[in-house]
Design an enzyme around this catalytic site. Structure first.
Site, mmCIF file in Angstrom:
data_model
loop_
_atom_site.group_PDB
_atom_site.id
_atom_site.type_symbol
_atom_site.label_atom_id
_atom_site.label_comp_id
_atom_site.label_asym_id
_atom_site.label_seq_id
_atom_site.Cartn_x
_atom_site.Cartn_y
_atom_site.Cartn_z
ATOM 1 N N SER A 1 1.003 -1.536 -0.334
ATOM 2 C CA SER A 1 0.162 -0.266 -0.127
ATOM 3 C C SER A 1 0.690 1.165 0.224
ATOM 4 O O SER A 1 0.642 2.202 -0.461
ATOM 5 C CB SER A 1 -0.899 0.323 1.374
ATOM 6 O OG SER A 1 -0.017 -0.028 2.006
ATOM 7 N N GLU B 1 -5.351 8.678 12.152
ATOM 8 C CA GLU B 1 -3.725 9.117 12.839
ATOM 9 C C GLU B 1 -2.993 8.183 12.314
ATOM 10 O O GLU B 1 -3.335 7.075 13.018
ATOM 11 C CB GLU B 1 -3.856 9.319 13.984
ATOM 12 C CG GLU B 1 -4.746 11.042 14.571
ATOM 13 C CD GLU B 1 -3.790 11.502 15.697
ATOM 14 O OE1 GLU B 1 -3.083 10.474 16.520
ATOM 15 O OE2 GLU B 1 -4.260 12.326 16.390
ATOM 16 N N HIS C 1 1.508 5.090 6.472
ATOM 17 C CA HIS C 1 0.103 5.624 4.565
ATOM 18 C C HIS C 1 0.970 7.542 4.764
ATOM 19 O O HIS C 1 0.528 7.925 5.306
ATOM 20 C CB HIS C 1 -0.981 5.028 4.072
ATOM 21 C CG HIS C 1 -0.838 3.769 4.309
ATOM 22 N ND1 HIS C 1 -1.630 3.440 5.188
ATOM 23 C CD2 HIS C 1 -0.726 2.604 3.772
ATOM 24 C CE1 HIS C 1 -0.956 1.787 5.868
ATOM 25 N NE2 HIS C 1 -1.146 1.506 4.161
#
Length: 256
Positions: free
Chosen positions: A35, A215, A219
């Site tokens: 990701s 939070e 990422h």
């Protein structure tokens, strides 16, 4: 007439064949990862994988194919056929960027966890399979997570796994960028407050995708992803990677 028609058909066939060959002459750059690299859906914005801004750095001779997927480890990237998809499409002189680790190390997530031994073997296999197609792999350690200790020092967040990548790089002699160290140094210099602006930190009731706020120290947002992509390119220049010869030509107005 039959002879003329046959020649015409043959000529058309040659032209079509030539045009289809021309269409495949682009050098392909595949991106295999998780990701932190992947293309995001609109529902996830402003979360941004660094592969998104990175893909536009190159001129039209390079066809960037970002195959990174959220939540994937080396093990699931293989088991879901994502790696096979890259190898099947890979041509001689193409490139493959390989960056995993975030999900491989997640013991609590048994659907993706990869033991250190499996992780090392998977990386070694990836490199060997790319080379078998006469293409060029580029191996990277995973980008850092944003965790500071009580002294304000950014922590190592991929123990064992990042060292395995470094060991594999030495063992195989593959092109290698230590992105964990590069991003650690970068965010350390920015400090706690400024580095926070590069990650997914949004207060409640500000963004429709995250009404409860978020939070997230793993990422990147758009700014963080662009800066990490720029760090990758800077490191590629340092190792004189062949792809840096295929960068976009800047608009003359931007040179003033």
């Amino acid at each position: 007439r039959a002879s003329r028609m046959g020649k015409l058909i043959a000529a058309i066939f040659i032209m079509v064949s030539f045009s289809s060959m021309s269409a495949t002459t682009k050098v392909q750059l595949f991106m295999a990862g998780d990701s932190t690299m992947s293309i995001k859906e609109v529902k996830d914005y402003p979360e941004t994988g660094w592969g998104m801004p990175f893909s536009i750095f190159f001129n039209d001779s390079i066809d960037v194919k970002n195959r990174a997927k959220n939540g994937r480890s080396t093990r699931t990237f293989i088991s879901e056929g994502l790696w096979a998809g890259i190898i099947n499409e890979l041509n001689k002189d193409d490139f493959v960027i390989i960056q995993f680790g975030h999900n491989d190390q997640s013991k609590q997530k048994v659907d993706r966890y990869t033991t250190p031994e499996q992780y090392k073997q998977n990386l070694v296999n990836f490199i060997a399979e790319v080379r078998a197609k006469q293409a060029q792999p580029l191996l990277m350690t995973p980008v850092t997570r944003r965790y500071f200790d009580e002294k304000g020092q950014i922590k190592d967040t991929h123990p064992i796994y990042a060292d395995i990548v470094r060991d594999v790089a030495k063992q195989t002699g593959v092109d290698f960028i230590d992105m964990e160290r590069v991003t650690q140094q970068y965010f350390q210099k920015l400090g706690g407050i400024n580095s926070r602006l590069r990650f997914m930190h949004i207060a409640p009731n500000l963004h429709p995708n995250y009404p409860m706020g978020i939070e997230d120290n793993t990422h990147f947002n758009e700014l963080g992803a662009r800066e990490v992509a720029q760090l990758v390119l800077t490191e590629m220049k340092k190792i004189n990677h062949p792809l840096v010869k295929q960068l976009r030509i800047p608009d003359p107005k931007h040179l003033k």
